[in-house]
Design a protein around this motif. Structure first.
Motif, PDB file in Angstrom:
ATOM      1  N   VAL A  85       0.839  -1.205   0.000  1.00  0.00           N
ATOM      2  CA  VAL A  85       0.000   0.000   0.000  1.00  0.00           C
ATOM      3  C   VAL A  85       0.872   1.253   0.000  1.00  0.00           C
ATOM      4  O   VAL A  85       0.608   2.211  -0.738  1.00  0.00           O
ATOM      5  N   LEU A  86       1.933   1.255   0.818  1.00  0.00           N
ATOM      6  CA  LEU A  86       2.826   2.412   0.833  1.00  0.00           C
ATOM      7  C   LEU A  86       3.461   2.630  -0.534  1.00  0.00           C
ATOM      8  O   LEU A  86       3.603   3.773  -0.990  1.00  0.00           O
ATOM      9  N   SER A  87       3.830   1.555  -1.184  1.00  0.00           N
ATOM     10  CA  SER A  87       4.436   1.696  -2.513  1.00  0.00           C
ATOM     11  C   SER A  87       3.426   2.233  -3.512  1.00  0.00           C
ATOM     12  O   SER A  87       3.763   3.032  -4.386  1.00  0.00           O
ATOM     13  N   LEU A  88       2.168   1.797  -3.380  1.00  0.00           N
ATOM     14  CA  LEU A  88       1.129   2.307  -4.279  1.00  0.00           C
ATOM     15  C   LEU A  88       0.899   3.793  -4.060  1.00  0.00           C
ATOM     16  O   LEU A  88       0.706   4.561  -5.010  1.00  0.00           O
ATOM     17  N   LEU A  89       0.920   4.212  -2.802  1.00  0.00           N
ATOM     18  CA  LEU A  89       0.680   5.615  -2.497  1.00  0.00           C
ATOM     19  C   LEU A  89       1.839   6.498  -2.941  1.00  0.00           C
ATOM     20  O   LEU A  89       1.643   7.653  -3.329  1.00  0.00           O
ATOM     21  N   THR A 147     -10.147   0.390   1.702  1.00  0.00           N
ATOM     22  CA  THR A 147     -10.637   1.143   0.561  1.00  0.00           C
ATOM     23  C   THR A 147      -9.775   0.815  -0.652  1.00  0.00           C
ATOM     24  O   THR A 147      -8.666   0.295  -0.514  1.00  0.00           O
ATOM     25  N   VAL A 148     -10.298   1.103  -1.826  1.00  0.00           N
ATOM     26  CA  VAL A 148      -9.604   0.780  -3.075  1.00  0.00           C
ATOM     27  C   VAL A 148      -9.307   2.072  -3.819  1.00  0.00           C
ATOM     28  O   VAL A 148     -10.193   2.909  -3.997  1.00  0.00           O
ATOM     29  N   VAL A 149      -8.052   2.231  -4.257  1.00  0.00           N
ATOM     30  CA  VAL A 149      -7.619   3.434  -4.970  1.00  0.00           C
ATOM     31  C   VAL A 149      -7.078   3.022  -6.341  1.00  0.00           C
ATOM     32  O   VAL A 149      -5.889   2.701  -6.482  1.00  0.00           O
ATOM     33  N   GLN A 202      -5.696  -4.040  -1.432  1.00  0.00           N
ATOM     34  CA  GLN A 202      -5.941  -2.719  -0.853  1.00  0.00           C
ATOM     35  C   GLN A 202      -7.127  -2.749   0.101  1.00  0.00           C
ATOM     36  O   GLN A 202      -7.094  -2.134   1.177  1.00  0.00           O
ATOM     37  N   GLN A 203      -8.175  -3.466  -0.276  1.00  0.00           N
ATOM     38  CA  GLN A 203      -9.360  -3.546   0.584  1.00  0.00           C
ATOM     39  C   GLN A 203      -9.015  -4.215   1.912  1.00  0.00           C
ATOM     40  O   GLN A 203      -9.461  -3.784   2.980  1.00  0.00           O
TER      41      GLN A 203
END
Length: 284
Positions: free
Chosen positions: A35-39, A246-248, A240-241
């Protein structure tokens, strides 16, 4: 899955000096890093590699040796890698080209690669810098116990997906994605190049499974479902969920569960690498 008749590959080695007591994350920790990498828009492997390098026990060099010959998991890996070599060798030969197989390195705990340091938390991955696939087989247990996947064919799908990334290196698709990133192009997102790259590797895994099944008739009841369950478990939306509730889509890098299943299915149904051009697909 009746994999016993497959030819065993000689391109499987074991990383020396890895050790099992070094830096290690559970599946929950992996999800957080993803998640951190996605953000942040960074490669999950890069971030996990950086964390691994923070461990003072991480090796700066890595020697490989022959893996234990009497380990049934190693025997399975050698059989699946051997089959990827034979299948892709035949597919490349049909196009008048020579296939150069990758080497698969088994490790435990942590490993040093041409792409940087990595831990078992990274999961299976392909490093284009040394053209090697890296696998800590404990991931198979994690996949079965916590991700809702597992089984011989699901494990084979994971290996075939990483070999699919090697095929992308040989065809130049991987370099095109890297070049776009270097130009400053945004490559993440639900319609981005990273997603298209990962979905093509899923499709290539399906192609491999199709041809291998024609060669051996080794699939049993439930095998396809186990692979599809694994593809579902590692979709961006599901991860992510589970990790943040939540899904981004703008931060996707691998594709949704539905997309991963669809492209694996597409490759498996056709058995034709040409049907896996996700980069030209209008809809994923």
């Amino acid at each position: 899955m009746k994999w016993g008749d497959a030819r065993r590959s000689n391109n499987v080695g074991s990383a020396g000096g890895g050790g099992g007591g070094g830096f290690k994350l559970g599946i929950g920790g992996v999800a957080v890093v993803i998640v951190l990498s996605l953000l942040t828009g960074r490669n999950p492997l890069e971030m996990l590699g950086l964390l691994s390098q923070m461990d003072p026990g991480t090796q700066t060099t890595e020697e490989t040796q022959a893996p234990p010959a009497d380990d049934p998991t190693v025997d399975f890996v050698r059989a699946i890698v051997g089959e990827t070599e034979d299948v892709w060798g035949g597919l490349f030969q049909a196009q008048g080209q020579a296939y150069q197989p990758p080497r698969l390195i088994l490790f435990s705990g942590r490993v040093q690669t041409a792409c940087g340091g990595a831990s078992s938390a990274t999961g299976p991955f392909y490093c284009p810098g040394d053209r090697q696939v890296y696998l800590d087989t404990s991931f198979f247990d994690e996949m079965r116990q916590r991700l809702g996947g597992g089984g011989d064919f699901a494990n084979a799908y994971v290996i075939a997906h990483e070999v699919g990334h090697h095929v992308q290196t040989l065809t130049g698709a991987a370099q095109a994605v890297d070049a776009a990133r270097e130009r400053g192009q945004e490559v993440s997102g639900d319609n981005g190049l990273l997603v298209r790259q990962e979905l093509q590797a899923d499709c290539y895994a399906g192609v491999w499974a199709h041809v291998a099944e024609q060669r051996h008739h080794w699939l049993e009841a439930g095998d396809i479902e186990s692979a599809l369950n694994t593809a579902t478990a590692i979709g961006d939306d599901r991860l992510q969920q589970q990790s943040r509730g939540t899904v981004v889509p703008d931060t996707f890098t691998h594709g949704t569960s539905k997309q991963r299943v669809s492209w694996f299915r597409k490759g498996f149904d056709s058995g034709q690498p040409g049907d896996c051009d996700t980069f030209k697909a209008a809809r994923l």
